[in-house]
Design a protein around this motif. Structure first.
Motif, PDB file in Angstrom:
ATOM      1  N   MET A  73      42.336  16.746   1.269  1.00 41.90           N
ATOM      2  CA  MET A  73      41.965  15.405   1.740  1.00 41.90           C
ATOM      3  C   MET A  73      41.337  14.608   0.605  1.00 41.90           C
ATOM      4  SD  MET A  73      40.438  15.902   5.610  1.00 41.90           S
ATOM      5  CE  MET A  73      39.246  17.142   5.172  1.00 41.90           C
ATOM      6  N   ASP A  74      41.646  13.282   0.560  1.00 42.51           N
ATOM      7  CA  ASP A  74      40.990  12.439  -0.433  1.00 42.51           C
ATOM      8  C   ASP A  74      39.610  12.048   0.078  1.00 42.51           C
ATOM      9  OD1 ASP A  74      41.264  10.329   1.404  1.00 42.51           O
ATOM     10  OD2 ASP A  74      43.130   9.632   0.491  1.00 42.51           O
ATOM     11  N   ASP A  75      38.874  11.284  -0.725  1.00 42.39           N
ATOM     12  CA  ASP A  75      37.485  10.947  -0.381  1.00 42.39           C
ATOM     13  C   ASP A  75      37.386  10.190   0.937  1.00 42.39           C
ATOM     14  OD1 ASP A  75      36.651  12.186  -2.637  1.00 42.39           O
ATOM     15  OD2 ASP A  75      36.335  10.356  -3.812  1.00 42.39           O
ATOM     16  N   ASP A  76      38.296   9.244   1.170  1.00 42.02           N
ATOM     17  CA  ASP A  76      38.253   8.459   2.409  1.00 42.02           C
ATOM     18  C   ASP A  76      38.508   9.345   3.621  1.00 42.02           C
ATOM     19  OD1 ASP A  76      37.704   6.149   1.039  1.00 42.02           O
ATOM     20  OD2 ASP A  76      39.791   5.447   0.993  1.00 42.02           O
ATOM     21  N   GLU A  77      39.436  10.266   3.508  1.00 35.75           N
ATOM     22  CA  GLU A  77      39.747  11.173   4.607  1.00 35.75           C
ATOM     23  C   GLU A  77      38.575  12.122   4.872  1.00 35.75           C
ATOM     24  OE1 GLU A  77      44.609  11.660   4.382  1.00 35.75           O
ATOM     25  OE2 GLU A  77      43.338  12.834   3.018  1.00 35.75           O
ATOM     26  N   LEU A  78      37.943  12.573   3.795  1.00 34.81           N
ATOM     27  CA  LEU A  78      36.770  13.442   3.954  1.00 34.81           C
ATOM     28  C   LEU A  78      35.641  12.718   4.667  1.00 34.81           C
ATOM     29  CD1 LEU A  78      36.636  15.302   0.505  1.00 34.81           C
ATOM     30  CD2 LEU A  78      36.921  16.348   2.760  1.00 34.81           C
ATOM     31  N   LEU A  79      35.429  11.459   4.278  1.00 36.17           N
ATOM     32  CA  LEU A  79      34.373  10.672   4.914  1.00 36.17           C
ATOM     33  C   LEU A  79      34.672  10.441   6.382  1.00 36.17           C
ATOM     34  CD1 LEU A  79      31.736   9.119   4.586  1.00 36.17           C
ATOM     35  CD2 LEU A  79      33.080   7.097   3.949  1.00 36.17           C
ATOM     36  N   GLU A  80      35.915  10.151   6.689  1.00 34.85           N
ATOM     37  CA  GLU A  80      36.301   9.927   8.090  1.00 34.85           C
ATOM     38  C   GLU A  80      36.139  11.202   8.905  1.00 34.85           C
ATOM     39  OE1 GLU A  80      40.139   8.366  10.732  1.00 34.85           O
ATOM     40  OE2 GLU A  80      40.215   8.337   8.541  1.00 34.85           O
ATOM     41  N   HIS A  81      36.520  12.339   8.316  1.00 33.06           N
ATOM     42  CA  HIS A  81      36.377  13.616   9.007  1.00 33.06           C
ATOM     43  C   HIS A  81      34.904  13.928   9.256  1.00 33.06           C
ATOM     44  CE1 HIS A  81      37.065  17.767  10.156  1.00 33.06           C
ATOM     45  NE2 HIS A  81      36.253  18.174   9.191  1.00 33.06           N
ATOM     46  N   LEU A  82      34.067  13.656   8.255  1.00 30.74           N
ATOM     47  CA  LEU A  82      32.635  13.908   8.396  1.00 30.74           C
ATOM     48  C   LEU A  82      32.035  13.002   9.465  1.00 30.74           C
ATOM     49  CD1 LEU A  82      30.284  15.541   7.240  1.00 30.74           C
ATOM     50  CD2 LEU A  82      29.897  13.704   5.586  1.00 30.74           C
ATOM     51  N   ALA A  83      32.466  11.738   9.481  1.00 34.97           N
ATOM     52  CA  ALA A  83      31.962  10.799  10.486  1.00 34.97           C
ATOM     53  C   ALA A  83      32.350  11.246  11.892  1.00 34.97           C
ATOM     54  CB  ALA A  83      32.501   9.396  10.205  1.00 34.97           C
ATOM     55  N   ASP A  84      33.566  11.747  12.037  1.00 35.75           N
ATOM     56  CA  ASP A  84      34.015  12.227  13.349  1.00 35.75           C
ATOM     57  C   ASP A  84      33.170  13.417  13.801  1.00 35.75           C
ATOM     58  OD1 ASP A  84      35.971  10.317  13.492  1.00 35.75           O
ATOM     59  OD2 ASP A  84      37.587  11.629  12.786  1.00 35.75           O
TER      60      ASP A  84
END
Length: 297
Positions: free
Chosen positions: A1-12
């Protein structure tokens, strides 16, 4: 996952735990705005942490929100202005027929205003140990590092808090019986019937009114003891009784008074054996303006 995907996953993942974190923070702080601030601070701390090193995210988040709340409680104690004996925590107010989904987690295993008032009298570390262990089943071994004590000493903190909590009045849990008592109280208030008011109040009823700190430090906050004194207070404000409507306050029947739709007060009560034994009124204009109150039309 790229940084944006990681952030979205963490937010979820964080969102999955937000309700529980807010419930912990509300029980720790008795303030809805401070609880939201505490949860936001946890999110910021999570963003600065290597998530790969967190084995149990739920446990990590719970202990971190506890630490944030502990710091807030200690800071509050150092700058408190209002007398503790008249302080009323932020109430959770919902219509009788519907509970706001965002409040459902807060109301689960309902924590009443009476309990929050007792929690307010505890030392910050005692409150943390009791809330995290007794209400959210966090092991003492996990709480100990937060309060800077051994596990055994942390257990003692919770034990001392538990003894204080056991002294709180046992409330009537049947909503229908609660409503009968509140209906009778409001009817007597509207009619100006002193004897009827006294009959629905326990002889040793305690009324706490939190009006906040006014200009110059003066305040209308007060504590009134006994059925006669409380009934007299009710009669003094009988002109507002027609604007009072029943709502849910922290999961039990309470009252919002809002002349012309402008919130004047929120009242929570403890009913025992068909009579009111405790009354908690928040009448602080600044804090009332921050509450999400239902339309009492």
């Amino acid at each position: 996952m790229d940084d944006d995907e990681l952030l979205e996953h963490l937010a979820d993942r964080f969102q999955e735990h937000r309700g529980r974190l807010r419930a912990v923070a509300y029980r720790m702080l008795g303030s809805l705005s401070e609880a939201d601030d505490a949860v936001q601070e946890v999110w910021l701390k999570l963003g600065r942490t290597d998530v790969g090193e967190i084995r149990n995210l739920a446990g990590w988040l719970t202990t971190v929100v506890g630490r944030v709340c502990l710091d807030l409680l200690r800071s509050r104690a150092a700058r408190r202005e209002e007398p503790l004996d008249t302080y009323v925590p932020d109430p959770l107010v919902s219509p009788l027929e519907r509970i706001d989904p965002e409040q459902e987690v807060l109301l689960a295993d309902s924590v009443g205003l009476a309990l929050l008032v007792v929690l307010e009298t505890l030392e910050p570390a005692e409150r943390l140990a009791f809330v995290l262990h007794d209400m959210f089943a966090v092991p003492f071994d996990d709480i100990a590092p937060v309060v800077g004590r051994s596990s055994a000493a942390t257990r003692q903190l919770a034990s001392r808090a538990r003894r204080r909590v056991r002294g709180a009045a046992e409330p009537e849990l049947d909503p229908a019986r609660q409503q009968l008592v509140l209906d009778a109280f409001l009817a007597a208030s509207r009619a100006g019937d002193f004897e009827a008011l006294v009959s629905v109040l326990h002889p040793d009823v305690v009324l706490r009114v939190d009006s906040g700190v006014l200009v110059g430090g003066a305040a209308a906050s007060k504590v009134v003891h006994g059925a006669t004194g409380v009934a007299q207070q009710a009669l003094m404000f009988r002109q507002f009784a027609e604007f009072s409507r029943l709502v849910l306050v922290n999961g039990t029947i309470g009252v919002v008074t809002a002349p012309e739709g402008r919130p004047l007060s929120v009242m929570g009560v403890t009913v025992t054996d068909g009579r009111i034994v405790e009354m908690y009124i928040l009448a602080d204009p600044a804090r009332l303006s921050d509450l999400a109150l239902p339309d009492t039309g």
